[in-house]
Motif scaffolding. Structure first.
Motif, mmCIF file in Angstrom:
data_model
loop_
_atom_site.group_PDB
_atom_site.id
_atom_site.type_symbol
_atom_site.label_atom_id
_atom_site.label_comp_id
_atom_site.label_asym_id
_atom_site.label_seq_id
_atom_site.Cartn_x
_atom_site.Cartn_y
_atom_site.Cartn_z
ATOM 1 N N ARG A 51 0.819 -1.215 0.000
ATOM 2 C CA ARG A 51 0.000 0.000 0.000
ATOM 3 C C ARG A 51 0.855 1.269 0.000
ATOM 4 O O ARG A 51 0.325 2.383 0.023
ATOM 5 N N SER A 52 2.165 1.117 0.023
ATOM 6 C CA SER A 52 3.090 2.246 -0.011
ATOM 7 C C SER A 52 4.264 1.858 -0.893
ATOM 8 O O SER A 52 4.864 0.802 -0.687
ATOM 9 N N THR A 53 4.606 2.674 -1.879
ATOM 10 C CA THR A 53 5.659 2.287 -2.811
ATOM 11 C C THR A 53 6.995 2.064 -2.107
ATOM 12 O O THR A 53 7.680 1.075 -2.360
ATOM 13 N N GLY A 54 7.364 2.958 -1.208
ATOM 14 C CA GLY A 54 8.635 2.801 -0.510
ATOM 15 C C GLY A 54 8.658 1.581 0.384
ATOM 16 O O GLY A 54 9.652 0.864 0.465
ATOM 17 N N ASP A 55 7.534 1.323 1.053
ATOM 18 C CA ASP A 55 7.459 0.215 2.000
ATOM 19 C C ASP A 55 7.181 -1.114 1.302
ATOM 20 O O ASP A 55 7.061 -2.146 1.959
ATOM 21 N N ALA A 56 7.076 -1.113 -0.025
ATOM 22 C CA ALA A 56 6.841 -2.341 -0.781
ATOM 23 C C ALA A 56 8.124 -3.116 -1.053
ATOM 24 O O ALA A 56 8.072 -4.199 -1.648
ATOM 25 N N LEU A 57 9.258 -2.589 -0.620
ATOM 26 C CA LEU A 57 10.527 -3.280 -0.886
ATOM 27 C C LEU A 57 10.515 -4.711 -0.339
ATOM 28 O O LEU A 57 10.930 -5.650 -1.031
ATOM 29 N N GLY A 58 10.035 -4.889 0.900
ATOM 30 C CA GLY A 58 10.021 -6.211 1.511
ATOM 31 C C GLY A 58 9.157 -7.206 0.753
ATOM 32 O O GLY A 58 9.642 -8.256 0.308
ATOM 33 N N PRO A 59 7.853 -6.915 0.570
ATOM 34 C CA PRO A 59 7.005 -7.882 -0.137
ATOM 35 C C PRO A 59 7.411 -8.113 -1.590
ATOM 36 O O PRO A 59 7.252 -9.219 -2.107
ATOM 37 N N LEU A 60 7.937 -7.099 -2.271
ATOM 38 C CA LEU A 60 8.452 -7.307 -3.625
ATOM 39 C C LEU A 60 9.623 -8.285 -3.601
ATOM 40 O O LEU A 60 9.705 -9.208 -4.424
ATOM 41 N N THR A 61 10.531 -8.085 -2.648
ATOM 42 C CA THR A 61 11.669 -8.993 -2.516
ATOM 43 C C THR A 61 11.194 -10.413 -2.246
ATOM 44 O O THR A 61 11.681 -11.377 -2.868
ATOM 45 N N GLY A 62 10.236 -10.563 -1.324
ATOM 46 C CA GLY A 62 9.716 -11.881 -1.005
ATOM 47 C C GLY A 62 9.084 -12.555 -2.206
ATOM 48 O O GLY A 62 9.262 -13.760 -2.422
ATOM 49 N N SER A 63 8.348 -11.804 -3.016
ATOM 50 C CA SER A 63 7.717 -12.364 -4.207
ATOM 51 C C SER A 63 8.758 -12.775 -5.247
ATOM 52 O O SER A 63 8.688 -13.875 -5.814
ATOM 53 N N PHE A 64 9.719 -11.899 -5.504
ATOM 54 C CA PHE A 64 10.771 -12.226 -6.476
ATOM 55 C C PHE A 64 11.563 -13.454 -6.032
ATOM 56 O O PHE A 64 11.856 -14.346 -6.837
ATOM 57 N N PHE A 65 11.898 -13.512 -4.752
ATOM 58 C CA PHE A 65 12.685 -14.635 -4.241
ATOM 59 C C PHE A 65 11.872 -15.930 -4.256
ATOM 60 O O PHE A 65 12.400 -16.997 -4.606
ATOM 61 N N SER A 66 10.587 -15.855 -3.921
ATOM 62 C CA SER A 66 9.730 -17.044 -3.945
ATOM 63 C C SER A 66 9.643 -17.635 -5.347
ATOM 64 O O SER A 66 9.603 -18.861 -5.524
ATOM 65 N N GLU A 67 9.623 -16.758 -6.361
ATOM 66 C CA GLU A 67 9.555 -17.224 -7.748
ATOM 67 C C GLU A 67 10.817 -17.984 -8.150
ATOM 68 O O GLU A 67 10.790 -18.769 -9.112
ATOM 69 N N MET A 68 11.907 -17.778 -7.422
ATOM 70 C CA MET A 68 13.153 -18.499 -7.688
ATOM 71 C C MET A 68 13.154 -19.901 -7.073
ATOM 72 O O MET A 68 14.099 -20.647 -7.233
ATOM 73 N N LYS A 69 12.091 -20.216 -6.337
ATOM 74 C CA LYS A 69 11.895 -21.528 -5.715
ATOM 75 C C LYS A 69 13.097 -21.945 -4.848
ATOM 76 O O LYS A 69 13.771 -22.939 -5.124
ATOM 77 N N LEU A 160 7.794 7.881 2.162
ATOM 78 C CA LEU A 160 7.641 6.485 1.763
ATOM 79 C C LEU A 160 6.543 6.341 0.708
ATOM 80 O O LEU A 160 6.688 5.587 -0.258
ATOM 81 N N GLN A 161 5.449 7.064 0.911
ATOM 82 C CA GLN A 161 4.322 6.973 -0.014
ATOM 83 C C GLN A 161 4.691 7.463 -1.407
ATOM 84 O O GLN A 161 4.110 7.020 -2.407
ATOM 85 N N ASN A 162 5.635 8.385 -1.479
ATOM 86 C CA ASN A 162 5.973 9.016 -2.758
ATOM 87 C C ASN A 162 7.330 8.588 -3.306
ATOM 88 O O ASN A 162 7.918 9.276 -4.140
ATOM 89 N N THR A 163 7.809 7.443 -2.867
ATOM 90 C CA THR A 163 9.068 6.898 -3.375
ATOM 91 C C THR A 163 8.857 6.317 -4.768
ATOM 92 O O THR A 163 7.806 5.724 -5.055
ATOM 93 N N ARG A 164 9.844 6.464 -5.641
ATOM 94 C CA ARG A 164 9.728 5.960 -7.008
ATOM 95 C C ARG A 164 9.690 4.438 -7.014
ATOM 96 O O ARG A 164 10.593 3.766 -6.506
ATOM 97 N N LEU A 165 8.654 3.878 -7.618
ATOM 98 C CA LEU A 165 8.482 2.433 -7.647
ATOM 99 C C LEU A 165 9.595 1.748 -8.438
ATOM 100 O O LEU A 165 10.025 0.646 -8.080
ATOM 101 N N SER A 166 10.072 2.386 -9.495
ATOM 102 C CA SER A 166 11.116 1.760 -10.312
ATOM 103 C C SER A 166 12.366 1.486 -9.496
ATOM 104 O O SER A 166 12.998 0.425 -9.646
ATOM 105 N N LEU A 167 12.736 2.411 -8.613
ATOM 106 C CA LEU A 167 13.894 2.204 -7.747
ATOM 107 C C LEU A 167 13.655 1.046 -6.802
ATOM 108 O O LEU A 167 14.518 0.177 -6.619
ATOM 109 N N VAL A 168 12.470 0.992 -6.198
ATOM 110 C CA VAL A 168 12.150 -0.050 -5.229
ATOM 111 C C VAL A 168 12.160 -1.429 -5.902
ATOM 112 O O VAL A 168 12.680 -2.398 -5.355
ATOM 113 N N VAL A 169 11.605 -1.515 -7.105
ATOM 114 C CA VAL A 169 11.592 -2.785 -7.841
ATOM 115 C C VAL A 169 13.016 -3.240 -8.147
ATOM 116 O O VAL A 169 13.365 -4.418 -7.956
ATOM 117 N N ASP A 170 13.849 -2.335 -8.619
ATOM 118 C CA ASP A 170 15.230 -2.693 -8.937
ATOM 119 C C ASP A 170 15.984 -3.152 -7.690
ATOM 120 O O ASP A 170 16.762 -4.124 -7.736
#
Length: 208
Positions: A51-69, A160-170
């Motif tokens: 729900r916050s672009t800056g605070d999405a770093l954790g769940p994005l990381t978890g999703s990317f890592f989970s996809e690596m099985k 945190l709410q206004n952090t660039r999503l592209s940076l967080v994804v990378d």
């Protein structure tokens, strides 16, 4: 190559830009040096909310890592099932019940100096989620990895709410690659010294 990092004592934290080509190798070596010599269960807790672009770093990381099985590291905290302020204590209880004496790696977003934005930091000890927002949450992790997603010091919640999503994804992709490197070096059934000895034998052409 950043040769300076080779001379940093293994007990000190390591901070590198997420774009540094040496990040995965240098940081995985540092993190492995902090792992227990006797094998345990390994858990990564990726903290944050989508729900916050800056605070999405954790769940994005978890999703990317989970996809690596991953084979040896259990993952908590993804976009589909995030670990955040409201359910953090429940997840800690669940992890303690399902993974006895697990070695926990905590991952979370952080705020810092302008010159540190985009950096990934690994350090020994637990982290305190929500500290930048003055939230009183339980500490998590035997070691931790944080990503500096934006600057601190003023209206942190809005920042945190206004952090660039592209940076967080990378940054999340870089941390997930780091966790994958750790997973590939781990085994639950053999201690780390056995892995090193096995690799040395294999290099000499001896059956491990």
């Amino acid at each position: 190559m950043n040769l300076i990092n080779r001379f940093v004592p293994k007990n000190d934290k390591l901070q590198l830009l997420h774009t540094d080509p040496t990040l995965t190798d240098a940081m995985s070596e540092r993190l492995i040096s902090w792992f227990p010599k006797i094998p345990r269960e390994y858990v990564v807790v990726c903290i944050g909310t989508d729900r916050s672009t800056g605070d999405a770093l954790g769940p994005l990381t978890g999703s990317f890592f989970s996809e690596m099985k991953p084979k040896h590291i259990n993952v908590y905290g993804t976009l589909a099932d995030p670990v955040h302020a409201i359910n953090l204590e429940d997840h800690i209880k669940l992890i303690n019940a399902q993974h006895k004496e697990a070695f926990i790696i905590a991952v979370d977003a952080s705020l810092g100096k302008m010159t540190s934005v985009g950096s990934i930091i690994s350090d020994v000890g637990s982290l305190r989620p929500g500290a930048a927002l003055n939230k009183n949450l339980p500490s998590v992790g035997d070691i931790h990895i944080t990503g500096v997603v934006n600057i601190s010091g003023f209206m942190e919640y809005s920042i945190l709410q206004n952090t660039r999503l592209s940076l967080v994804v990378d940054m999340a992709k870089s941390i997930a690659a780091l966790l994958e490197a750790l997973d590939q070096q781990l085994t639950y059934n053999r201690p780390l010294p056995a892995i090193i000895a096995s690799n040395q034998k294999r290099n000499r052409g001896v059956e491990a």
